[in-house]
Design a protein around this motif. Structure first.
Motif, PDB file in Angstrom:
ATOM      1  N   ALA A   7      39.825  48.467  29.802  1.00 24.33           N
ATOM      2  CA  ALA A   7      40.268  47.210  30.415  1.00 24.33           C
ATOM      3  C   ALA A   7      39.237  46.106  30.182  1.00 24.33           C
ATOM      4  N   LEU A   8      37.951  46.456  30.352  1.00 27.68           N
ATOM      5  CA  LEU A   8      36.906  45.451  30.127  1.00 27.68           C
ATOM      6  C   LEU A   8      36.835  45.062  28.657  1.00 27.68           C
ATOM      7  N   HIS A   9      37.140  46.024  27.773  1.00 28.24           N
ATOM      8  CA  HIS A   9      37.172  45.711  26.344  1.00 28.24           C
ATOM      9  C   HIS A   9      38.256  44.677  26.055  1.00 28.24           C
ATOM     10  N   LEU A  10      39.415  44.847  26.674  1.00 29.27           N
ATOM     11  CA  LEU A  10      40.502  43.881  26.477  1.00 29.27           C
ATOM     12  C   LEU A  10      40.113  42.490  26.993  1.00 29.27           C
ATOM     13  N   ALA A  11      39.415  42.486  28.123  1.00 28.07           N
ATOM     14  CA  ALA A  11      39.037  41.200  28.745  1.00 28.07           C
ATOM     15  C   ALA A  11      37.625  40.775  28.325  1.00 28.07           C
ATOM     16  N   ALA A  12      37.195  41.200  27.133  1.00 27.11           N
ATOM     17  CA  ALA A  12      35.801  40.963  26.708  1.00 27.11           C
ATOM     18  C   ALA A  12      35.459  39.472  26.640  1.00 27.11           C
ATOM     19  N   SER A  13      36.416  38.631  26.239  1.00 26.53           N
ATOM     20  CA  SER A  13      36.074  37.201  26.105  1.00 26.53           C
ATOM     21  C   SER A  13      35.763  36.584  27.474  1.00 26.53           C
ATOM     22  N   GLU A  14      36.555  36.918  28.500  1.00 26.91           N
ATOM     23  CA  GLU A  14      36.295  36.372  29.840  1.00 26.91           C
ATOM     24  C   GLU A  14      35.014  36.973  30.434  1.00 26.91           C
ATOM     25  N   VAL A  15      34.796  38.278  30.177  1.00 26.11           N
ATOM     26  CA  VAL A  15      33.576  38.917  30.672  1.00 26.11           C
ATOM     27  C   VAL A  15      32.350  38.273  30.028  1.00 26.11           C
ATOM     28  N   THR A  16      32.454  38.011  28.731  1.00 25.93           N
ATOM     29  CA  THR A  16      31.337  37.359  28.017  1.00 25.93           C
ATOM     30  C   THR A  16      31.034  35.999  28.623  1.00 25.93           C
ATOM     31  N   LEU A  17      32.082  35.225  28.893  1.00 25.82           N
ATOM     32  CA  LEU A  17      31.863  33.886  29.459  1.00 25.82           C
ATOM     33  C   LEU A  17      31.280  33.968  30.873  1.00 25.82           C
ATOM     34  N   ALA A  18      31.789  34.897  31.691  1.00 31.16           N
ATOM     35  CA  ALA A  18      31.304  35.004  33.071  1.00 31.16           C
ATOM     36  C   ALA A  18      29.838  35.440  33.111  1.00 31.16           C
ATOM     37  N   VAL A  19      29.504  36.471  32.328  1.00 28.58           N
ATOM     38  CA  VAL A  19      28.119  36.942  32.298  1.00 28.58           C
ATOM     39  C   VAL A  19      27.219  35.875  31.667  1.00 28.58           C
TER      40      VAL A  19
END
Length: 480
Positions: A7-19
């Protein structure tokens, strides 16, 4: 059900921006405002990286259907992140010139971009609301970013108060839908709506559309737009006019098509009514404006009406037309605001339309660029804005909405007046004073010229790759 790592792999772009935003915040907190330029550069790189990650990332559904990564979301996120990166570049130069360099500006845009990415990938009512609020809270602060400017503070306050009202409408609609459908997921809601679209569900749908219409500044929910466009800092308005509108338009398409696909007859009537009102308000409201940013606010209201027509068609061609229109519209708007940021006299930005008189005399290339962008936005062939309207009106006519398409065409003719007035002032009127314009900031000047060059003649080549890209994105809608 995919595991958490998938799931985190799918949402990697948003996770990258948040972190990334949290890391940039720490950099700014330790180094202070002297890190503003560094944080801006890192933010641009972060947004470009997020765009690449979304493109190369896998397709799929995560978090029990709350997050969807399909070709439509990927296309929208690429456009959102890249236009946000341009807004960071424009804002960095503006902050330096106005001596209010703050590291929070690019961080807020990165956080807003994470929310906009979430909106484009929403698969249920909860992720939709979280995405909207995440991007809205950052935008409220950005609208009032120039704290010493009374108009900017007023713009931020108005945007916040009216944004809270629209969130209330949105939440009320979402709660009605959940109450009558028994689920937050768009797929489950669609199943209930297909079997029994009762009055409760239809009421919820109407409130949901009203809340979303506020986010794209469609009439009659546009009341915040002229004042916020006039008062907020110009690079912030450049952001408002581009990335959030793309995110909200894709969210509207996803919520209506995925959640209420079988109730198209009901929601298309509401969208058509909003489109018609937006045509009228945008076209006639702009005629009386004297401030350039207020004029662009009314122009955006009319243009959102055109884009909504593509969704109202309810076809894959309509969705593709909306994507084509929004892409070309974003490039035109970024160019317009970049040119506006490059124009000043004695250190004061040019904001009145009358002050553009005689611009050809000391800024001939800028006058040419602004002329091209004006002709494009009004829809003159063969400029890029014409092709956006060609696709939208064509899709609407094919879906049997030709009277509405004809009304949009008439509104375009009316709106052409205020763009032709700008061209007349620049090329045929005498300057209002003998003060020469200041030297243009390099980044604003080149972004404006590049966007104008795309509007014509590069758009002729650009359409050859843009058309298949948008077609693939609309065809892959829902194939996450």
């Amino acid at each position: 059900m995919p595991d958490l790592s998938s799931a985190l792999h799918l949402a990697a772009s948003e996770v990258t921006l948040a972190v990334g935003a949290l890391v940039l915040l720490m950099v700014g907190a330790f180094m202070g405002d002297k890190s503003a330029r560094l944080v801006s550069i890192l933010s641009v790189l972060l947004l470009i990286a997020a765009s690449v990650i979304s493109i190369v990332g896998p397709w799929g559904v995560a978090f029990n259907g709350a997050y969807v990564a399909d070709p439509l979301a990927i296309y929208a996120k690429s456009l959102i992140y890249l236009s946000a990166a341009v807004a960071v570049v424009l804002g960095d130069g503006w902050m330096k010139r106005t001596r209010i360099a703050k590291f929070e500006y690019p961080v807020l845009i990165v956080l807003a971009s994470a929310g906009m990415g979430m909106m484009a990938s929403s698969g249920d009512l909860i992720s939709m609301y979280v995405g909207i609020e995440l991007h809205s809270l950052a935008l409220y602060v950005l609208a009032a970013f120039h704290r010493n400017d009374v108009k900017a503070s007023e713009a931020g306050l108005k945007y916040f108060v009216l944004g809270a009202l629209s969130s209330g409408l949105l939440l009320y609609g979402a709660s009605l839908i959940y109450g009558f459908a028994g689920s937050m997921r768009f797929e489950d809601i669609a199943a209930v709506a297909a079997d029994n679209p009762g009055p409760g569900l239809v009421f919820g749908l109407v409130f949901l559309i009203c809340g979303l219409a506020f986010k794209v500044s469609a009439a009659p929910f546009h009341m915040w737009t002229p004042d916020v466009y006039e008062g907020a800092p110009t690079p912030v308005v450049a952001l408002f006019a581009t990335a959030p509108k793309v995110a909200a338009m894709v969210l509207i398409a996803r919520a209506l098509e995925n959640g209420f696909g079988d109730a198209h007859a009901q929601w298309s009537q509401v969208l058509i009514a909003i489109s018609l009102i937006s045509f009228i308000v945008g076209a006639f409201g702009g005629l009386a404006q004297k401030d350039i940013q207020r004029l662009l606010a009314y122009s955006s209201i009319a243009n959102i009406g055109y884009a909504l027509l593509g969704i109202a068609a309810g076809t894959a061609e309509g969705l593709q037309a909306m994507l084509m229109f929004m892409t070309l519209y974003v490039i035109d708007q970024l160019g317009f605001f970049a040119i506006l940021l490059s124009l000043s006299k004695s250190g004061r930005p040019i904001r009145r339309i009358a002050d553009l008189a005689g611009l050809k005399k000391d800024r001939p290339l800028t006058a040419v660029a602004l002329t091209i962008l004006s002709l494009s936005v009004l829809g003159m062939p063969p400029f890029s804005g014409f092709w956006g309207k060609y696709y939208v009106f064509g899709a609407a006519a094919d879906a049997g909405l030709w009277p509405v398409a004809a009304a949009g065409l008439v509104a375009s003719v009316v709106a052409a007046f205020y763009y032709l007035r700008i061209i007349k002032l620049m090329w045929f009127d005498a300057p209002v004073d003998d003060i020469a314009t200041d030297a243009a900031p390099v980044e604003a000047k080149w972004i404006g010229w590049a966007c104008a060059a795309f509007a014509f003649p590069l758009v002729i080549v650009g359409l050859t790759w843009l058309e298949p890209l948008t077609k693939a994105a609309s065809a892959g809608f829902g194939n996450g």
